[in-house]
Design a protein around this motif. Structure first.
Motif, PDB file in Angstrom:
ATOM      1  N   LYS A  35      20.784  -8.350  -4.243  1.00 20.38           N
ATOM      2  CA  LYS A  35      20.773  -6.879  -4.382  1.00 20.38           C
ATOM      3  C   LYS A  35      21.709  -6.421  -5.497  1.00 20.38           C
ATOM      4  N   GLU A  36      22.891  -7.020  -5.562  1.00 15.07           N
ATOM      5  CA  GLU A  36      23.848  -6.678  -6.623  1.00 15.07           C
ATOM      6  C   GLU A  36      23.284  -7.049  -7.994  1.00 15.07           C
ATOM      7  N   GLN A  38      20.134  -7.376  -8.902  1.00 14.66           N
ATOM      8  CA  GLN A  38      19.042  -6.465  -9.255  1.00 14.66           C
ATOM      9  C   GLN A  38      19.587  -5.104  -9.685  1.00 14.66           C
ATOM     10  N   ARG A  39      20.533  -4.582  -8.941  1.00 12.03           N
ATOM     11  CA  ARG A  39      21.117  -3.280  -9.275  1.00 12.03           C
ATOM     12  C   ARG A  39      21.788  -3.325 -10.650  1.00 12.03           C
ATOM     13  N   GLU A  40      22.543  -4.364 -10.905  1.00 14.83           N
ATOM     14  CA  GLU A  40      23.258  -4.472 -12.179  1.00 14.83           C
ATOM     15  C   GLU A  40      22.306  -4.617 -13.364  1.00 14.83           C
ATOM     16  N   GLU A  42      19.288  -3.498 -13.532  1.00 13.17           N
ATOM     17  CA  GLU A  42      18.593  -2.221 -13.690  1.00 13.17           C
ATOM     18  C   GLU A  42      19.494  -1.173 -14.325  1.00 13.17           C
ATOM     19  N   GLN A  43      20.792  -1.215 -14.040  1.00 14.84           N
ATOM     20  CA  GLN A  43      21.731  -0.204 -14.538  1.00 14.84           C
ATOM     21  C   GLN A  43      22.289  -0.531 -15.913  1.00 14.84           C
ATOM     22  N   SER A  44      22.231  -1.769 -16.319  1.00 13.11           N
ATOM     23  CA  SER A  44      22.823  -2.181 -17.586  1.00 13.11           C
ATOM     24  C   SER A  44      21.807  -2.040 -18.716  1.00 13.11           C
ATOM     25  N   SER A  45      22.133  -1.200 -19.692  1.00 16.88           N
ATOM     26  CA  SER A  45      21.216  -1.009 -20.817  1.00 16.88           C
ATOM     27  C   SER A  45      21.392  -2.101 -21.871  1.00 16.88           C
ATOM     28  N   ARG A  47      21.971  -5.678 -21.926  1.00 15.33           N
ATOM     29  CA  ARG A  47      22.029  -6.903 -21.146  1.00 15.33           C
ATOM     30  C   ARG A  47      20.974  -7.881 -21.613  1.00 15.33           C
ATOM     31  N   GLU A  86      26.115  -7.931 -21.612  1.00 17.26           N
ATOM     32  CA  GLU A  86      26.194  -8.596 -20.313  1.00 17.26           C
ATOM     33  C   GLU A  86      25.109  -9.664 -20.271  1.00 17.26           C
TER      34      GLU A  86
END
Length: 128
Positions: A35-36, A38-40, A42-45, A47, A86
């Motif tokens: 989950k972390e 996937q969230r990261e 999705e939030q990181s432009s 990467r 990232e």
């Protein structure tokens, strides 16, 4: 004490050191649960998502947007991996991505993340 006891203790200590080095935490690498992870991503432009499995494994299904840079050839792809973004790594179980992170870290990469449990733990969509 008997010398065989010292030898046994020495062998056990070496085994414990090996296990810690092989399976313990890797300096500079963030281990993320599915989950972390996937969230990261999705939030990181800025990467890069890298699948370090072999091409045949990648063709059978991968996380959308992932580039396939197999661990066995990752040294050849170093110039294709930006150092200022990232880096998100994954494999089948988490061992190869951890090894890839060690290689990247030795080459100056500092923003490294990997998927704990590998693609088997992934709950998002898979591309073929």
């Amino acid at each position: 004490m008997n010398s065989s006891i010292f030898i046994n203790i020495f062998v056990v200590v070496l085994l414990l050191i090996f296990i810690y080095i092989r399976f313990g935490p890797t300096k500079g690498l963030r281990t993320l649960k599915a989950k972390e992870f996937q969230r990261e991503i999705e939030q990181s432009s800025e990467r890069v998502l890298i699948d370090v499995r072999e091409p045949s494994e990648y063709k059978n299904g991968h996380i959308p947007g992932a580039k396939n840079f197999p661990l066995s050839q990752i040294s050849h792809y170093i110039s294709d991996i930006p150092n200022d973004q990232e880096i998100f790594l994954y494999c089948k179980s988490g061992m190869r991505s951890k090894n890839a992170a060690l290689i990247l870290r030795k080459n100056g990469y500092t923003r490294l993340n990997h998927l704990q449990g590998g693609i088997g733990s992934w709950r998002g969509g898979i591309s073929k």
